[in-house]
Each structure stands twice: as structure tokens, then as C-alpha cells.
Design a protein around this motif. Structure first.
Motif, PDB file in Angstrom:
ATOM      1  N   SER A 166       3.589 -48.982  -7.092  1.00 29.76           N
ATOM      2  CA  SER A 166       4.928 -49.637  -6.798  1.00 29.76           C
ATOM      3  C   SER A 166       6.074 -48.644  -6.348  1.00 29.76           C
ATOM      4  N   MET A 167       6.195 -47.594  -7.150  1.00 29.16           N
ATOM      5  CA  MET A 167       7.291 -46.957  -6.724  1.00 29.16           C
ATOM      6  C   MET A 167       6.827 -45.889  -5.456  1.00 29.16           C
ATOM      7  N   MET A 168       5.692 -45.693  -5.441  1.00 27.47           N
ATOM      8  CA  MET A 168       5.091 -45.011  -3.974  1.00 27.47           C
ATOM      9  C   MET A 168       5.699 -45.845  -2.773  1.00 27.47           C
ATOM     10  N   ILE A 169       5.406 -47.045  -2.953  1.00 30.45           N
ATOM     11  CA  ILE A 169       5.587 -48.061  -1.936  1.00 30.45           C
ATOM     12  C   ILE A 169       7.003 -48.171  -1.918  1.00 30.45           C
ATOM     13  N   ALA A 170       8.008 -48.116  -2.942  1.00 29.29           N
ATOM     14  CA  ALA A 170       9.400 -48.518  -2.848  1.00 29.29           C
ATOM     15  C   ALA A 170      10.016 -47.068  -2.081  1.00 29.29           C
ATOM     16  N   GLY A 171       9.670 -46.017  -2.291  1.00 28.87           N
ATOM     17  CA  GLY A 171       9.860 -44.846  -1.514  1.00 28.87           C
ATOM     18  C   GLY A 171       9.619 -44.769  -0.217  1.00 28.87           C
ATOM     19  N   ARG A 172       8.409 -45.242   0.029  1.00 32.97           N
ATOM     20  CA  ARG A 172       8.042 -45.191   1.545  1.00 32.97           C
ATOM     21  C   ARG A 172       8.721 -46.434   2.202  1.00 32.97           C
ATOM     22  N   LEU A 173       9.402 -47.229   1.601  1.00 32.87           N
ATOM     23  CA  LEU A 173      10.267 -48.283   2.292  1.00 32.87           C
ATOM     24  C   LEU A 173      11.952 -47.918   2.198  1.00 32.87           C
ATOM     25  N   GLY A 174      12.030 -46.767   1.495  1.00 35.93           N
ATOM     26  CA  GLY A 174      13.477 -46.369   1.533  1.00 35.93           C
ATOM     27  C   GLY A 174      14.305 -47.063   0.613  1.00 35.93           C
ATOM     28  N   LEU A 175      13.632 -47.766  -0.492  1.00 41.81           N
ATOM     29  CA  LEU A 175      14.545 -48.334  -1.106  1.00 41.81           C
ATOM     30  C   LEU A 175      15.079 -47.358  -2.367  1.00 41.81           C
TER      31      LEU A 175
END
Length: 195
Positions: free
Chosen positions: A148-157
């Protein structure tokens, strides 16, 4: 022939070590936690039974409600679309549960189109911007936090992990199954765009 057998054995050992390392990464990351403060808690969707959140989903919602009531976040973003056979979307079931627990509906933002973790966060992103919410706590089960945090990072959140302390994955076998699944998806997320 002997060289080939040695090569196969070595390849199997390396594969096993990589698999163990991937699961260990999930386990280590699962204990990282922030309780804010942040502008919002983003609750990642999970199964709904009819109109009610599943026990796993209810614990995610409960954690976000606790963060809200403790003043750690000022809004809650519920995510998740309509699953097969459901009467309401995951996000709507979550909102209804939180309202029954005393959270004003006006402090809940609903994203009700997503069907995957990536979509949960991707579809929440414009809603966060529209509502002036910059910093978030991502709420899910501990083994789910790394991906989930990998995705958040990828999305720039601007996100921090906030795994539920009351996860339903407490039995060793259920936790390990979830962790192995998440290790696979986290590695896939690391090397491809398909998270």
C-alpha cells in the motif's frame, strides 16, 4: 549432468532465500505505524457482506474512527467499489458503519469506484486534493502496508502507514498466507507498473 544438478539446486536455494526475504520484508514493515497527526485517514477497501463490512474491513474502519475521535485526523476517506453480490459499495458500507459510531457524515469522503488497492489510492487522490487534504494515514491490515505504501509513493501521496492494531489476521497460518500473497504482489509492484 552433475553441473546441471548443482545449478538446479543452487537456483532452488536462491529462489527460496528470495521468497523468505520478501516475506520478511512484509513482516518488518507491518510493525511500522504512525498515528498522525494528518489531514485524513484513507481506509483501503475490503469485502462487504450484504450491507455490512466484513470483520476484516470493520477493523480497518474502527481504527480510522479511533484516529478521528482522538483528533489525529480531521477527515476519513472510505474507499472501495461494488463487489459481486454486494448491495452497497465498500465505501458506502464503511461510511454507514462510521456514522453509526458517531463520525459526522460531513467528515467522511467516499470513493466508491475502485476494485483494487491501486485504484483505492489512485481514485482517492483527486478527492484528497478537492477537499484540501494533503497528509494522509493509510489504514489497512499490517501485512498489506508495504504494498500500500509502495503504491502511495508511486502516486506521489504524502502518506504514512497506520496499520490496524486490531487486525483479524492474528492466527499464524492466516497471517502467513496473507503475508505470502502480499510479498508476491509487492515484488510485482516493485518490478512492474501492475500493483
Amino acid at each position: 549432468m552433475r553441473r546441471f544438478v548443482r545449478f538446479v539446486r543452487l537456483a532452488l536455494i536462491v529462489t527460496m532465500l528470495l521468497a523468505v526475504a520478501a516475506v520478511a520484508e512484509i513482516a518488518v514493515y507491518s510493525v511500522r505505524s504512525s498515528d498522525g497527526p494528518a489531514d485524513a485517514a484513507v481506509v483501503l477497501g475490503a469485502a462487504v457482506f450484504g450491507r455490512e463490512p466484513s470483520p476484516v474491513f470493520a477493523e480497518r474502519i474502527r481504527h480510522a474512527v479511533d484516529l478521528y475521535k482522538a483528533g489525529k485526523v480531521r477527515r476519513i476517506v472510505m474507499t472501495g467499489g461494488l463487489g459481486g453480490g454486494d448491495r452497497v459499495t465498500e465505501a458506502e458500507a464503511a461510511r454507514n458503519w462510521a456514522v453509526r459510531e458517531g463520525v459526522p457524515a460531513s467528515d467522511i469522503v467516499v470513493e466508491n469506484r475502485s476494485t483494487t488497492t491501486f485504484e483505492n489510492l489512485e481514485n482517492a487522490k483527486p478527492l484528497l486534493r478537492e477537499n484540501g487534504l494533503d497528509s494522509i494515514l493509510v489504514v489497512s491490515d499490517p501485512p498489506h502496508m508495504r504494498r500500500s505504501m509502495m503504491i502511495a509513493g508511486r502516486l506521489g501521496l504524502n502518506a504514512e502507514p497506520s496499520p490496524t492494531p486490531t487486525t483479524r489476521y492474528v492466527a499464524w497460518d492466516s497471517w502467513l498466507k496473507f503475508a505470502i500473497r502480499e510479498a508476491y504482489f509487492a515484488q510485482r509492484c516493485r518490478w512492474t507498473t501492475n500493483c
